[in-house]
Write a protein that holds these residues in place. Structure first.
Motif: not given
Length: 316
Positions: A146-164
């Motif tokens: 497991f590694h960290e994401l550092a300022g990644q632009d991922d529209f799937v994660l972004r959209n699900i996070t905003r829905l949540l």
């Protein structure tokens, strides 16, 4: 963001901050990660229970000390550029996070930080046990550590996070089935991005067997008046939650939440035709949180309000 892994995470120290209600579990992890932050909403433990939480955080400028983090945390940087310095290798090093990008933190020690400018972020924390359990349910295990994401632009994660966060802001209006389905999708995406560079192409998904599907649909109909959970329906089918979501969609062409919502609305239409039942009672019988929730959902689905639908029925 960066931090040093540890095999034995330290216990949390309880802190109360101005603007924050007493919290536990995943909500407390957010408070620990951003010490002194403020949130315009109450913690989300009542919506997502203690394994998962999501909050909109207002983070002021200033310093915070190193802290032990026991949860996986996803940070969606929001509105303004976030600038600061992280304590790495014995000195502070500058960082800059842009709106709509995502950073993550995994269990371990999060270093001391200097926030150079006020900013906002949407933060979701997930229990390590929840992540491990979900990983065991995946058809294709992600590779690597497991590694960290550092300022990644991922529209799937972004959209699900905003829905949540929208669901949390609405007080869990759409029910457990909806929020739990989003949470599983978010955690699954995070598992692949955190362990491998690319999520594997989806293979062919088998449809839920007819008998299993029949049991699930019967359960949906019998429990239509209550807030049915994803865990309950998956157990009824005899599959894990992540498997159930994919197999149900393959069998019906839609999500469990949408299918259940359609069942609720169809039952509401039947009860409206009976004429002698109040809208409040119809909403309760169909599992809507309130009359206004029923009205809004009905209008969005059919393009007409319940009162107009009833008037049209009586003209026939």
């Amino acid at each position: 963001m960066s931090f040093v892994n540890t095999r034995e995470p330290s216990a949390f120290r309880t802190r109360n901050h101005e603007g924050i209600h007493p919290a536990r579990g995943a909500d407390r992890a957010i408070q620990q990660l951003f010490q002194g932050m403020r949130s315009p909403k109450s913690p989300s433990v009542d919506i997502f229970e203690s394994d998962v939480a999501i909050q909109r955080c207002m983070i002021g400028s200033g310093e915070q000390s190193e802290v032990a983090v026991d949860y996986h945390c996803l940070v969606l940087w929001d509105t303004h550029v976030a600038e600061g310095e992280l304590a790495l290798g014995g000195c502070f090093r500058p960082y800059k996070k842009f709106p709509n990008t995502i950073s993550t933190v995994v269990p371990g020690f999060f270093p001391a930080v200097r926030n150079l400018s006020p900013h906002t972020a949407i933060v979701c924390s997930m229990n390590a046990g929840f992540i491990s359990h979900l990983e065991g349910e995946l058809d294709r295990l992600p590779q690597g550590s497991f590694h960290e994401l550092a300022g990644q632009d991922d529209f799937v994660l972004r959209n699900i996070t905003r829905l949540l966060i929208k669901e949390a802001d609405d007080g869990g209006l759409s029910g457990k089935l909806y929020s739990e389905s989003l949470t599983v999708a978010l955690a699954s995406r995070l598992l692949y991005l955190g362990r491998s560079a690319k999520q594997p192409e989806p293979g062919k998904v088998s449809a839920l067997p007819r008998r299993s599907l029949a049991r699930v649909l019967d359960r949906m109909r019998s429990d239509i008046h209550i807030d049915t959970s994803l865990k309950t329906l998956a157990a009824e089918a005899g599959y894990s939650q992540s498997q159930f979501l994919k197999m149900f969609r393959a069998a019906t062409g839609t999500t469990p939440h949408q299918y259940l919502l359609d069942l609720k609305l169809e039952k509401a239409k039947v009860l409206m035709a009976a004429r002698n039942i109040s809208m409040i009672d119809i909403a309760a019988a169909c599992g809507f949180s309130s009359q206004s929730h029923l009205s809004t959902t009905f209008r969005n689905r059919f393009g007409s309000t319940p009162s107009r639908y009833i008037r049209d029925l009586r003209r026939k």
